[in-house]
Design a protein around this motif. Structure first.
Motif, PDB file in Angstrom:
ATOM      1  N   ASN A  78       0.803  -1.212   0.000  1.00  0.00           N
ATOM      2  CA  ASN A  78       0.000   0.000   0.000  1.00  0.00           C
ATOM      3  C   ASN A  78       0.842   1.270   0.000  1.00  0.00           C
ATOM      4  O   ASN A  78       0.305   2.366  -0.196  1.00  0.00           O
ATOM      5  CB  ASN A  78      -0.954   0.001   1.197  1.00  0.00           C
ATOM      6  CG  ASN A  78      -2.142  -0.918   0.966  1.00  0.00           C
ATOM      7  OD1 ASN A  78      -2.724  -0.930  -0.113  1.00  0.00           O
ATOM      8  ND2 ASN A  78      -2.480  -1.706   1.962  1.00  0.00           N
ATOM      9  N   TRP A  81       0.327   1.548  -3.705  1.00  0.00           N
ATOM     10  CA  TRP A  81      -1.067   1.737  -4.102  1.00  0.00           C
ATOM     11  C   TRP A  81      -1.615   3.060  -3.569  1.00  0.00           C
ATOM     12  O   TRP A  81      -2.388   3.738  -4.256  1.00  0.00           O
ATOM     13  CB  TRP A  81      -1.937   0.585  -3.604  1.00  0.00           C
ATOM     14  CG  TRP A  81      -1.544  -0.780  -4.101  1.00  0.00           C
ATOM     15  CD1 TRP A  81      -1.481  -1.919  -3.350  1.00  0.00           C
ATOM     16  CD2 TRP A  81      -1.169  -1.162  -5.427  1.00  0.00           C
ATOM     17  NE1 TRP A  81      -1.087  -2.980  -4.136  1.00  0.00           N
ATOM     18  CE2 TRP A  81      -0.893  -2.544  -5.416  1.00  0.00           C
ATOM     19  CE3 TRP A  81      -1.040  -0.479  -6.633  1.00  0.00           C
ATOM     20  CZ2 TRP A  81      -0.496  -3.248  -6.546  1.00  0.00           C
ATOM     21  CZ3 TRP A  81      -0.643  -1.172  -7.759  1.00  0.00           C
ATOM     22  CH2 TRP A  81      -0.382  -2.523  -7.720  1.00  0.00           C
ATOM     23  N   ASN A  82      -1.261   3.419  -2.351  1.00  0.00           N
ATOM     24  CA  ASN A  82      -1.749   4.669  -1.753  1.00  0.00           C
ATOM     25  C   ASN A  82      -0.681   5.755  -1.838  1.00  0.00           C
ATOM     26  O   ASN A  82      -0.346   6.400  -0.836  1.00  0.00           O
ATOM     27  CB  ASN A  82      -2.179   4.427  -0.305  1.00  0.00           C
ATOM     28  CG  ASN A  82      -3.421   3.563  -0.211  1.00  0.00           C
ATOM     29  OD1 ASN A  82      -4.437   3.859  -0.823  1.00  0.00           O
ATOM     30  ND2 ASN A  82      -3.340   2.478   0.526  1.00  0.00           N
ATOM     31  N   ARG A 114       2.647   2.894   7.215  1.00  0.00           N
ATOM     32  CA  ARG A 114       2.524   2.390   5.845  1.00  0.00           C
ATOM     33  C   ARG A 114       3.690   2.827   4.965  1.00  0.00           C
ATOM     34  O   ARG A 114       4.085   2.113   4.042  1.00  0.00           O
ATOM     35  CB  ARG A 114       1.213   2.880   5.231  1.00  0.00           C
ATOM     36  CG  ARG A 114       0.976   2.409   3.798  1.00  0.00           C
ATOM     37  CD  ARG A 114      -0.229   3.087   3.177  1.00  0.00           C
ATOM     38  NE  ARG A 114      -1.417   2.853   3.966  1.00  0.00           N
ATOM     39  CZ  ARG A 114      -2.333   3.776   4.207  1.00  0.00           C
ATOM     40  NH1 ARG A 114      -2.182   5.002   3.743  1.00  0.00           N
ATOM     41  NH2 ARG A 114      -3.393   3.489   4.918  1.00  0.00           N
ATOM     42  N   ASN A 288      -6.387  -1.746  -7.175  1.00  0.00           N
ATOM     43  CA  ASN A 288      -5.538  -2.689  -6.453  1.00  0.00           C
ATOM     44  C   ASN A 288      -5.655  -2.543  -4.942  1.00  0.00           C
ATOM     45  O   ASN A 288      -5.375  -3.481  -4.200  1.00  0.00           O
ATOM     46  CB  ASN A 288      -4.079  -2.520  -6.885  1.00  0.00           C
ATOM     47  CG  ASN A 288      -3.851  -2.976  -8.308  1.00  0.00           C
ATOM     48  OD1 ASN A 288      -3.837  -4.159  -8.599  1.00  0.00           O
ATOM     49  ND2 ASN A 288      -3.686  -2.026  -9.220  1.00  0.00           N
ATOM     50  N   SER A 289      -6.051  -1.363  -4.512  1.00  0.00           N
ATOM     51  CA  SER A 289      -6.284  -1.133  -3.092  1.00  0.00           C
ATOM     52  C   SER A 289      -7.178   0.094  -2.958  1.00  0.00           C
ATOM     53  O   SER A 289      -7.341   0.866  -3.903  1.00  0.00           O
ATOM     54  CB  SER A 289      -4.975  -0.937  -2.328  1.00  0.00           C
ATOM     55  OG  SER A 289      -5.201  -0.886  -0.936  1.00  0.00           O
ATOM     56  N   TRP A 290      -7.754   0.276  -1.774  1.00  0.00           N
ATOM     57  CA  TRP A 290      -8.642   1.403  -1.545  1.00  0.00           C
ATOM     58  C   TRP A 290      -8.580   1.792  -0.082  1.00  0.00           C
ATOM     59  O   TRP A 290      -8.151   1.020   0.765  1.00  0.00           O
ATOM     60  CB  TRP A 290     -10.091   1.062  -1.938  1.00  0.00           C
ATOM     61  CG  TRP A 290     -10.594  -0.251  -1.397  1.00  0.00           C
ATOM     62  CD1 TRP A 290     -10.519  -1.477  -2.003  1.00  0.00           C
ATOM     63  CD2 TRP A 290     -11.208  -0.479  -0.111  1.00  0.00           C
ATOM     64  NE1 TRP A 290     -11.058  -2.444  -1.186  1.00  0.00           N
ATOM     65  CE2 TRP A 290     -11.493  -1.870  -0.027  1.00  0.00           C
ATOM     66  CE3 TRP A 290     -11.563   0.346   0.958  1.00  0.00           C
ATOM     67  CZ2 TRP A 290     -12.105  -2.450   1.087  1.00  0.00           C
ATOM     68  CZ3 TRP A 290     -12.168  -0.232   2.066  1.00  0.00           C
ATOM     69  CH2 TRP A 290     -12.439  -1.606   2.121  1.00  0.00           C
ATOM     70  N   ALA A 321      -9.548   0.436   5.736  1.00  0.00           N
ATOM     71  CA  ALA A 321      -8.706  -0.112   4.671  1.00  0.00           C
ATOM     72  C   ALA A 321      -9.049  -1.585   4.487  1.00  0.00           C
ATOM     73  O   ALA A 321      -9.550  -2.242   5.409  1.00  0.00           O
ATOM     74  CB  ALA A 321      -7.226   0.058   5.019  1.00  0.00           C
ATOM     75  N   THR A 324      -6.705  -8.630   2.942  1.00  0.00           N
ATOM     76  CA  THR A 324      -6.109  -9.216   1.741  1.00  0.00           C
ATOM     77  C   THR A 324      -7.146  -9.648   0.721  1.00  0.00           C
ATOM     78  O   THR A 324      -7.013  -9.380  -0.480  1.00  0.00           O
ATOM     79  CB  THR A 324      -5.237 -10.426   2.131  1.00  0.00           C
ATOM     80  OG1 THR A 324      -4.235  -9.986   3.049  1.00  0.00           O
ATOM     81  CG2 THR A 324      -4.571 -11.018   0.908  1.00  0.00           C
ATOM     82  N   GLN A 327      -9.124  -6.563  -1.213  1.00  0.00           N
ATOM     83  CA  GLN A 327      -8.323  -5.390  -1.553  1.00  0.00           C
ATOM     84  C   GLN A 327      -8.488  -5.010  -3.014  1.00  0.00           C
ATOM     85  O   GLN A 327      -8.637  -3.830  -3.341  1.00  0.00           O
ATOM     86  CB  GLN A 327      -6.848  -5.669  -1.241  1.00  0.00           C
ATOM     87  CG  GLN A 327      -5.902  -4.532  -1.595  1.00  0.00           C
ATOM     88  CD  GLN A 327      -4.525  -4.746  -1.004  1.00  0.00           C
ATOM     89  OE1 GLN A 327      -4.350  -4.732   0.211  1.00  0.00           O
ATOM     90  NE2 GLN A 327      -3.542  -4.959  -1.853  1.00  0.00           N
TER      91      GLN A 327
END
Length: 356
Positions: A78, A81-82, A114, A288-290, A321, A324, A327
């Protein structure tokens, strides 16, 4: 030119239309919101990794050709991703006293750690620059900025062996206010530098006391290893001499085609409620992530337990968040999670859905 007038943007609080408090359940649609932002030219470490590997993150070449991004990916995917969410809240402008040495690139181990891998010393990919350059900062949430502080590392500092300290930096630019939606292009002069350096940026957002931090690795002068350069808008440019290990994704830049929205159903009672949240991919690319951000309208409401997601807080901000198994969301797909709250809740506040 820098802005010399100061206007404080008052925080806008969007409240969803109320449903009947006596109803056993309610359905609330949460409008999608844009992500936060970061330096995109020269790109921050996390944005640079996302540029090169976001669509190719399973490529084993990352470990050999881009070991610093590889260690960041291994530490926490992440981080990549973030790339737009490296922020701290409530520092009241005391960045140089409250962000510790050796933790500058992670914003003082922001967001629960993170971004800790961004503090690692090493041969991060660099962007070639002249000593006079324009820094472009992408404010995709359209927050506006009270100010931007831009620092450049001093000659003699070695980012490959030494994590960044405040004493390693010289502040070379301080701006005034940027209004929401205004392009952020900051002229920067860093004379006397050659070779590898770090451009460090502090963005004080205007919508609330949130500060964003970024480290961009650059090379002044000739002879440096380079990553794919970007133009002042943050978009990649063609460069046959680049050592970029992957081709630019045909879908466009990292944020293009990424979008998500959330909806929530609420089953409330006198002393609490159960909330079920659905996160939908409303874009054209795989999410892919949020991450979801919201702030309770009523200070008496608190999350008591959560399932199929993780919950954290930063000041008054609530954050959820994925775990797995929920995600990733394909285009047109959705995932769900739920939580219980203590306190009276019949409507959900506005939620930022941040895809990456």
């Amino acid at each position: 030119m820098f802005k010399h007038t100061r206007h404080r943007l008052r925080k806008a609080i969007v409240v969803i239309a109320a449903v009947a408090a006596a109803a056993a359940s309610a359905f609330v649609f949460i409008q999608p919101a844009a992500s936060h932002g970061t330096a995109t030219s020269p790109p921050s470490r996390q944005y640079s990794c996302w540029e090169r590997w976001g669509d190719d993150h399973l490529n084993p070449d990352m470990a050999d050709t881009d070991p610093m991004c590889a260690q960041a990916w291994q530490a926490n995917p992440n981080t990549m991703w973030n790339w737009n969410g490296l922020l701290r809240e409530g520092l009241q402008g005391q960045h140089e006293t409250r962000i510790p040495d050796n933790q500058l690139c992670s914003g003082g181990r922001a967001e629960g750690g993170r971004y800790n891998s961004l503090d690692a010393a090493g041969a991060w990919h660099t962007t070639p620059l002249e000593n006079n350059f324009t820094l472009h900062y992408t404010d995709t949430a359209v927050h506006g900025g009270d100010y931007y502080w831009v620092y450049v590392s001093k000659q003699g500092y070695d980012a490959t062996t030494d994590s960044l300290d405040w004493a390693d930096l010289e502040r070379v630019a301080s701006t005034g206010v940027y209004e929401p939606g205004e392009a952020v292009d900051i002229p920067v002069s860093a004379p006397g530098r050659t070779g590898r350096h770090i451009v460090y940026v502090v963005w004080q957002a205007s919508h609330t006391d949130q500060a964003f931090y970024s480290c961009s690795d650059v090379w002044f002068g000739e002879g440096g290893p380079t990553e794919e350069p970007t133009d002042p808008t943050g978009e990649p440019t063609d460069d046959p001499t680049s050592d970029d290990p992957t081709e630019e994704p045909t879908t466009g830049g990292p944020a293009e085609g990424l979008a998500c929205a959330a909806s929530a159903s609420i089953n409330s009672w006198n002393t609490g409620a159960t909330v079920t949240v659905t996160v939908a991919n409303t874009g054209t690319r795989t999410v892919n992530s949020w991450m979801l951000h919201w702030t309770w309208a009523n200070s008496g409401v608190a999350v008591s337990n959560i399932w199929s997601a993780s919950h954290s807080t930063m000041g008054g901000m609530q954050m959820a968040a994925p775990v797995t198994y929920n995600q990733a969301i394909p285009p047109g797909g959705s995932v769900s999670f739920g939580f219980n709250v203590n306190g009276s809740l019949s409507t959900m506040p506005a939620i930022d859905c941040l895809p990456s």
